[in-house]
Enzyme design. Structure first.
Site, PDB file in Angstrom:
ATOM      1  CG  ASN A 253     -76.486  27.927  20.499  1.00  0.00           C
ATOM      2  OD1 ASN A 253     -76.073  26.783  20.389  1.00  0.00           O
ATOM      3  ND2 ASN A 253     -76.459  28.790  19.493  1.00  0.00           N
TER       4      ASN A 253
ATOM      5  CG  LEU B 272     -81.363  27.135  14.210  1.00  0.00           C
ATOM      6  CD1 LEU B 272     -82.276  25.953  14.506  1.00  0.00           C
ATOM      7  CD2 LEU B 272     -80.748  26.989  12.825  1.00  0.00           C
ATOM      8  CB  CYS B 273     -78.981  31.280  17.553  1.00  0.00           C
ATOM      9  SG  CYS B 273     -79.870  32.808  17.870  1.00  0.00           S
ATOM     10  CB  THR B 274     -83.340  31.368  20.889  1.00  0.00           C
ATOM     11  OG1 THR B 274     -82.958  32.698  20.597  1.00  0.00           O
ATOM     12  CG2 THR B 274     -83.962  31.314  22.279  1.00  0.00           C
TER      13      THR B 274
END
EC number: 6.2.1.64
Length: 448
Positions: free
Chosen positions: A220, A215-217
């Site tokens: 962001n 999710l963070c990839t």
């Protein structure tokens, strides 16, 4: 055949005649520990409990094959319901079954068709069943289309292993796992003896690249066109709700696909990413794995044969990985996948991650997701500092993810992690928390 006729002693004698020939006499290919006996068939039919994981293309074939081999104590677990597209290859289902549980329909069909079969259905995710459930089986055989589910099941069986006082493996606690997989005209079958042979985690590099992304990839730092499509699918669709009334995203709806394609292109341009196409968008949204009935039948037959070998010892099992390719003729090859001494799941040793002393938590997170030793999906990271649990990053719970997101930018030393510190990692790929010790590499200054 009438029910009364199938219960007569003469029919029962004829019914299992060929299998008795395998079990009641020796031969050149028998296992070294094999002792011919009439009691082996009795064990297979009345005592041996086998868990079949998955009731799809492979699962239907496995259930049918094992029931016809004489196994009666069969359990089937599957969380899915039957769709119209299943009917061309999942032969235990009929049009009237659409919308019903795969596991229950498959079990009902086989129990009615094969006299004496006592298959039991479990309509739920495999993660809903506890250690006590899995511990009751002699053998587990699976035909899953999910690598994540395979890894979770592998981790569960490894967690059931017991060790003697001298740290040697108690082999009575080993529950063999027979795994099959197909994609188009290609397939594979393997036999895993947890703690003894290579497990799923030992051979992760044999599987195709992951089709889901951290999710963070995607939120962001997108780097691939797939990241842009996944961002729109996971985050932007729900946020903008273009069709109103919280409409589910349908990968078969051309309007939905076109909207996602347009938004993904906009995001790709923002980050300088190319190659976002309509076809790629469809592929990411639907994540389709091609299925061929003949491949399923061949791989299921191989797996069922290996289950029979394990239950009876009438023949030596394959050692331990078989591939099948029917794209250009028929090609098959069996090889020995080797156990990794540093395997995260089955090595029974402390897991160590080497990182530079000034890295950020984001680097740790990326390494957990991208390094072949881990390949996790959405790992949650915690630690223990001064006897208290501290959550460093938790992507799976929205409220906690928002509160811990800033930690990704911080150096690990700012978060209280120093050389020898342990992080506790939870992920959907494993039923248990993985403890990893950090080994910080000191910077070497070179005088020029």
């Amino acid at each position: 055949m009438a029910e009364v006729e199938t219960q007569t002693p003469d029919y029962q004698l004829r019914r299992w005649l060929n299998i008795r020939k395998l079990l009641e006499r020796s031969g050149p290919f028998c296992h070294p520990d094999f002792e011919p006996s009439a009691e082996i068939l009795d064990f297979i039919m009345n005592s041996c409990k086998v868990l079949i994981v998955g009731a799809g293309g492979l699962g239907c074939e496995l259930l049918k094959d094992l029931a016809l081999m004489g196994f009666k104590k069969l359990h089937v677990v599957d969380m899915d319901t039957i769709e119209l597209s299943n009917l061309n290859r999942q032969f235990l289902f009929r049009r009237n079954d659409i919308g019903l549980s795969k596991a229950k329909c498959a079990v009902d069909f086989v129990n009615k068709r094969i006299p004496g079969c006592e298959a039991v259905a479990h309509h739920c995710p495999i993660q809903d069943l506890d250690e006590g459930f899995y511990r009751q089986f002699h053998i587990v055989v699976c035909g899953l289309d999910s690598i994540v589910a395979r890894r979770w099941l592998n981790g569960m069986l490894v967690s059931l292993l017991q060790y003697n006082d001298d740290r040697s493996l108690d082999q009575s606690s080993v529950i063999p796992l027979v795994d099959g997989g197909t994609e188009g005209f290609k397939g594979n079958a393997r036999v895993i003896l947890p703690g003894m042979s290579a497990c799923i985690e030992c051979t992760l590099d044999l599987y195709p690249p992951q089709k889901t992304f951290p999710l963070c990839t995607i939120a962001n730092t997108p780097r691939l066109p797939e990241h842009c499509v996944e961002y729109v699918k996971v985050l932007q669709w729900e946020k903008e709700n273009p069709w109103g009334n919280v409409t589910p995203l349908d990968g078969d709806d051309p309007q939905h696909v076109a909207w996602v394609y347009e938004k993904a292109q906009e995001r790709a341009m923002k980050y300088g990413i190319t190659s976002v196409t309509y076809r790629l968008t469809q592929g990411v949204l639907k994540n389709i794995i091609p299925a061929v009935a003949s491949t399923n039948a061949a791989i299921a037959a191989t797996c069922a044969t290996e289950v029979f070998k394990l239950a009876s010892s009438c023949c030596v099992n394959m050692n331990n990985y078989m591939v099948l390719n029917m794209a250009d003729g028929v090609y098959t090859y069996t090889f020995n996948a080797e156990k990794r001494t540093d395997c995260v799941t089955c090595s029974n040793t402390t897991k160590v991650m080497e990182v530079d002393h000034d890295v950020t938590l984001q680097t740790i997170y990326n390494k957990l997701c991208e390094d072949n030793a881990f390949l996790m999906k959405n790992p949650g990271i915690t630690t223990v500092i001064n006897g208290r649990n501290k959550t460093l990053y938790m992507p799976t719970v929205k409220s906690i993810e928002e509160k811990t997101r800033d930690n990704l930018k911080k150096k690990i030393t700012e978060l209280g992690l120093f050389n020898g510190a342990e992080i506790l990692v939870a992920d959907v790929t494993t039923p248990n928390t993985v403890t990893i010790k950090l080994k910080l590499l000191e910077r070497i200054d070179v005088d020029l």
